[in-house]
Design an enzyme around this catalytic site. Structure first.
Site, PDB file in Angstrom:
ATOM      1  N   CYS A  60      89.677  -4.452 -19.409  1.00 35.28           N
ATOM      2  CA  CYS A  60      88.234  -4.545 -19.649  1.00 35.28           C
ATOM      3  C   CYS A  60      87.480  -4.872 -18.356  1.00 35.28           C
ATOM      4  O   CYS A  60      86.538  -4.162 -17.974  1.00 35.28           O
ATOM      5  CB  CYS A  60      87.951  -5.570 -20.740  1.00 35.28           C
ATOM      6  SG  CYS A  60      88.868  -7.118 -20.556  1.00 35.28           S
TER       7      CYS A  60
HETATM    8  N1  LIG Z   1      90.244  -7.884 -26.516  1.00 33.83           N
HETATM    9  C1  LIG Z   1      89.802  -7.131 -25.505  1.00 33.83           C
HETATM   10  O1  LIG Z   1      88.584  -7.094 -25.214  1.00 33.83           O
HETATM   11  C2  LIG Z   1      90.736  -6.286 -24.716  1.00 33.83           C
HETATM   12  C3  LIG Z   1      92.095  -6.320 -24.933  1.00 33.83           C
HETATM   13  N2  LIG Z   1      92.918  -5.551 -24.128  1.00 33.83           N
HETATM   14  C4  LIG Z   1      94.347  -5.585 -24.322  1.00 33.83           C
HETATM   15  O2  LIG Z   1      94.658  -4.867 -25.527  1.00 33.83           O
HETATM   16  C5  LIG Z   1      95.748  -5.478 -26.176  1.00 33.83           C
HETATM   17  C6  LIG Z   1      95.315  -5.895 -27.580  1.00 33.83           C
HETATM   18  O3  LIG Z   1      94.273  -6.862 -27.434  1.00 33.83           O
HETATM   19  P1  LIG Z   1      93.595  -7.579 -28.670  1.00 33.83           P
HETATM   20  O4  LIG Z   1      93.471  -6.623 -29.795  1.00 33.83           O
HETATM   21  O5  LIG Z   1      92.409  -8.265 -28.169  1.00 33.83           O
HETATM   22  O6  LIG Z   1      94.714  -8.655 -29.041  1.00 33.83           O
HETATM   23  P2  LIG Z   1      94.931  -9.428 -30.405  1.00 33.83           P
HETATM   24  O7  LIG Z   1      95.664 -10.655 -30.051  1.00 33.83           O
HETATM   25  O8  LIG Z   1      93.656  -9.549 -31.140  1.00 33.83           O
HETATM   26  O9  LIG Z   1      95.891  -8.452 -31.238  1.00 33.83           O
HETATM   27  C7  LIG Z   1      97.145  -8.070 -30.787  1.00 33.83           C
HETATM   28  C8  LIG Z   1      97.961  -7.574 -31.972  1.00 33.83           C
HETATM   29  O10 LIG Z   1      99.272  -7.241 -31.497  1.00 33.83           O
HETATM   30  C9  LIG Z   1     100.219  -7.439 -32.519  1.00 33.83           C
HETATM   31  N3  LIG Z   1     101.454  -8.023 -31.966  1.00 33.83           N
HETATM   32  C10 LIG Z   1     101.636  -9.277 -31.506  1.00 33.83           C
HETATM   33  N4  LIG Z   1     102.899  -9.442 -31.083  1.00 33.83           N
HETATM   34  C11 LIG Z   1     103.519  -8.264 -31.278  1.00 33.83           C
HETATM   35  C12 LIG Z   1     104.848  -7.802 -31.044  1.00 33.83           C
HETATM   36  N5  LIG Z   1     105.772  -8.593 -30.493  1.00 33.83           N
HETATM   37  N6  LIG Z   1     105.152  -6.529 -31.374  1.00 33.83           N
HETATM   38  C13 LIG Z   1     104.227  -5.705 -31.910  1.00 33.83           C
HETATM   39  N7  LIG Z   1     102.954  -6.107 -32.162  1.00 33.83           N
HETATM   40  C14 LIG Z   1     102.611  -7.355 -31.837  1.00 33.83           C
HETATM   41  C15 LIG Z   1      99.599  -8.402 -33.523  1.00 33.83           C
HETATM   42  O11 LIG Z   1      99.524  -7.730 -34.753  1.00 33.83           O
HETATM   43  P3  LIG Z   1     100.689  -7.870 -35.844  1.00 33.83           P
HETATM   44  O12 LIG Z   1     101.025  -9.329 -35.926  1.00 33.83           O
HETATM   45  O13 LIG Z   1     100.043  -7.331 -37.056  1.00 33.83           O
HETATM   46  O14 LIG Z   1     101.806  -7.026 -35.306  1.00 33.83           O
HETATM   47  C16 LIG Z   1      98.176  -8.643 -33.020  1.00 33.83           C
HETATM   48  O15 LIG Z   1      97.235  -8.520 -34.055  1.00 33.83           O
HETATM   49  C17 LIG Z   1      96.178  -6.654 -25.314  1.00 33.83           C
HETATM   50  O16 LIG Z   1      97.201  -6.260 -24.438  1.00 33.83           O
HETATM   51  C18 LIG Z   1      94.916  -6.971 -24.533  1.00 33.83           C
HETATM   52  O17 LIG Z   1      95.204  -7.620 -23.340  1.00 33.83           O
HETATM   53  C19 LIG Z   1      92.440  -4.696 -23.200  1.00 33.83           C
HETATM   54  C20 LIG Z   1      91.109  -4.600 -22.962  1.00 33.83           C
HETATM   55  C21 LIG Z   1      90.138  -5.429 -23.692  1.00 33.83           C
HETATM   56  C1  LIG Z   2      87.992 -13.509 -22.170  1.00 39.02           C
HETATM   57  C2  LIG Z   2      89.432 -13.328 -21.842  1.00 39.02           C
HETATM   58  O1  LIG Z   2      90.213 -14.255 -21.911  1.00 39.02           O
HETATM   59  N1  LIG Z   2      89.811 -12.110 -21.477  1.00 39.02           N
HETATM   60  C3  LIG Z   2      91.177 -11.817 -21.151  1.00 39.02           C
HETATM   61  C4  LIG Z   2      91.348 -10.334 -21.038  1.00 39.02           C
HETATM   62  C5  LIG Z   2      92.816 -10.047 -21.223  1.00 39.02           C
HETATM   63  C6  LIG Z   2      93.214  -8.654 -21.186  1.00 39.02           C
HETATM   64  O2  LIG Z   2      92.540  -7.756 -21.587  1.00 39.02           O
HETATM   65  O3  LIG Z   2      94.470  -8.548 -20.711  1.00 39.02           O
HETATM   66  P1  LIG Z   2      95.206  -7.274 -20.138  1.00 39.02           P
HETATM   67  O4  LIG Z   2      94.166  -6.274 -19.765  1.00 39.02           O
HETATM   68  O5  LIG Z   2      95.920  -7.805 -18.965  1.00 39.02           O
HETATM   69  O6  LIG Z   2      96.071  -6.780 -21.212  1.00 39.02           O
HETATM   70  C7  LIG Z   2      91.601 -12.490 -19.829  1.00 39.02           C
HETATM   71  O7  LIG Z   2      90.737 -12.745 -18.999  1.00 39.02           O
HETATM   72  O8  LIG Z   2      92.807 -12.662 -19.616  1.00 39.02           O
END
Ligand SMILES: NC(=O)C1=CN([C@@H]2O[C@H](COP(=O)(O)OP(=O)(O)OC[C@H]3O[C@@H](n4cnc5c(N)ncnc54)[C@H](OP(=O)(O)O)[C@@H]3O)[C@@H](O)[C@H]2O)C=CC1
Ligand SMILES: CC(=O)N[C@@H](CCC(=O)OP(=O)(O)O)C(=O)O
Length: 345
Positions: free
Chosen positions: A149
């Site tokens: 992000c």
């Molecule tokens: N939030 C953001 O704004 C952004 C996030 N990202 C990246 O995108 C990814 C998802 O982020 P976000 O949706 O916020 O994270 P969340 O923590 O909200 O969701 C991650 C999901 O992954 C699943 N999970 C957890 N552990 C495992 C595992 N061992 N195997 C398979 N599935 C698993 C869980 O679902 P369940 O338990 O149902 O399997 C959980 O709901 C992360 O890598 C994050 O860094 C990137 C850009 C922006």
């Molecule tokens: C607000 C906040 O905590 N943001 C997260 C974004 C994590 C993320 O998106 O992690 P990857 O892109 O490395 O999967 C952070 O700064 O670590």
């Protein structure tokens, strides 16, 4: 087309489901969960009631890669590095939203993420999915590393000046701020409501895992660039990222000429909007949309350039950028399914 979402119960996964249910080319969606298989999605998230009913499935990589055309991994770092190798070698395209496949050098990934890197065969196949700058490679890719992000906002804000070699190599400072949903659905001591509300906090100072991702792309554009200063702050709002970028140019340039450079790069791009003189975007200008809005100026006294770049972290920073990448990989118009204008106020 048949799509699968792994990590569907997370914030990125939920946004993917919202977008894919409105995508005209996606005929079937399967949701996977590592912790709640067998549960109905609408029982966990009642806001999805009234539409199609989805049951969460166990992860079965062999079956997934035969049954599905595209698999989104919206999982924490450390999952895709293990799972993607099991999904490769079929017709299914994989789009990973985590940081696992973005960093080309395994030792650099391991240094910043403190996790084991993906195997070389997987890293070598992953294409960095920043559509405005990498469209040709994305169109030929089987495996996409969807950008982080903060890097999305930062790189879109820096691309036009860095690509042309206009920037003094040691002058870039990026001051970035994010809403709390950037940290995912599970609260931690920093994102807990009682701590985060009415608070403003810097975190991961000089240690943020997005630093190597940003520098990797910047040095592809200009190999003379030196390390950047990149700071991240948590803002008590749900969504949104603002990257305020400061830099010095190697040679003097008028603000209008600089703006023209940004406009000529981004005019053909449907999702990047450059402001006119005096205009600076705020995060609500892009809330709920795939837009990145950019404003810029040059300080007449210091000659320093200020560039402000905003995105919605869950959309252009994650799910909608992933759908934009899917569109390019499958040769659809890149705007398909990404019609939503920002939600305001
Ligand atoms: N939030 C953001 O704004 C952004 C996030 N990202 C990246 O995108 C990814 C998802 O982020 P976000 O949706 O916020 O994270 P969340 O923590 O909200 O969701 C991650 C999901 O992954 C699943 N999970 C957890 N552990 C495992 C595992 N061992 N195997 C398979 N599935 C698993 C869980 O679902 P369940 O338990 O149902 O399997 C959980 O709901 C992360 O890598 C994050 O860094 C990137 C850009 C922006
Ligand atoms: C607000 C906040 O905590 N943001 C997260 C974004 C994590 C993320 O998106 O992690 P990857 O892109 O490395 O999967 C952070 O700064 O670590």
């Amino acid at each position: 087309m048949k799509a699968g979402i792994v990590g569907a119960t997370g914030y990125g996964g939920i946004e993917l489901l919202r977008l894919l249910t409105n995508h005209p080319q996606v005929k079937a969606i399967t949701l996977f969960s590592s912790s709640q298989a067998g549960e109905k999605f609408e029982n966990i998230y009642p806001q999805f009631r009234g539409g199609e009913s989805y049951v969460l499935h166990d992860l079965e990589p062999e079956k997934m890669k035969e049954d599905l055309d595209v698999i989104f991994l919206a999982t924490p770092s450390g999952v895709s590095s293990q799972l993607t190798p099991q999904l490769q070698g079929s017709h299914a395209k994989v789009i990973d939203l985590s940081g696992d496949l973005r960093i080309k050098e395994p030792a650099t990934y391991e240094q910043w993420y403190k996790k084991e890197a993906a195997p070389d065969g997987t890293l070598g196949n992953a294409v960095y999915g920043l559509p405005e700058w990498n469209q040709e490679q994305i169109e030929k890719a089987d495996l996409i590393a969807n950008p982080g992000c903060y890097p999305t906002a930062t790189l879109l804000g820096l691309g036009p000046v860095v690509k042309e070699g206009l920037v003094k190599p040691d002058s870039i400072v990026i001051d970035a701020k994010s809403g709390v949903s950037g940290a995912g659905k599970n609260p931690n001591p920093i994102t807990h409501f009682a701590h985060a509300q009415e608070n403003f906090q810097i975190y991961k100072v000089n240690q943020h895992q997005h630093i190597p991702e940003i520098e990797q792309q910047l040095t592809i554009w200009d190999d003379q660039l030196e390390p950047v200063t990149f700071s991240t702050h948590l803002v008590p709002m749900t969504r949104g990222i603002m990257a305020t970028i400061y830099l010095q140019l190697k040679e003097g340039m008028s603000e209008e000429d600089l703006r023209q450079k940004f406009k000529s790069y981004y005019e053909p791009q449907p999702f990047v909007r450059v402001r006119e003189s005096g205009g600076f975007p705020c995060t609500k200008d892009v809330y709920g949309s795939n837009f990145c809005d950019i404003g810029l100026t040059i300080d007449a006294r210091t000659k320093r350039v200020t560039i402000v770049s905003v995105i919605d972290n869950l959309m252009k920073g994650a799910a909608s950028q992933a759908v934009q990448n899917m569109n390019l990989v499958f040769q659809y118009d890149e705007r398909t399914g990404l019609a939503p204008l920002p939600v305001y106020p």
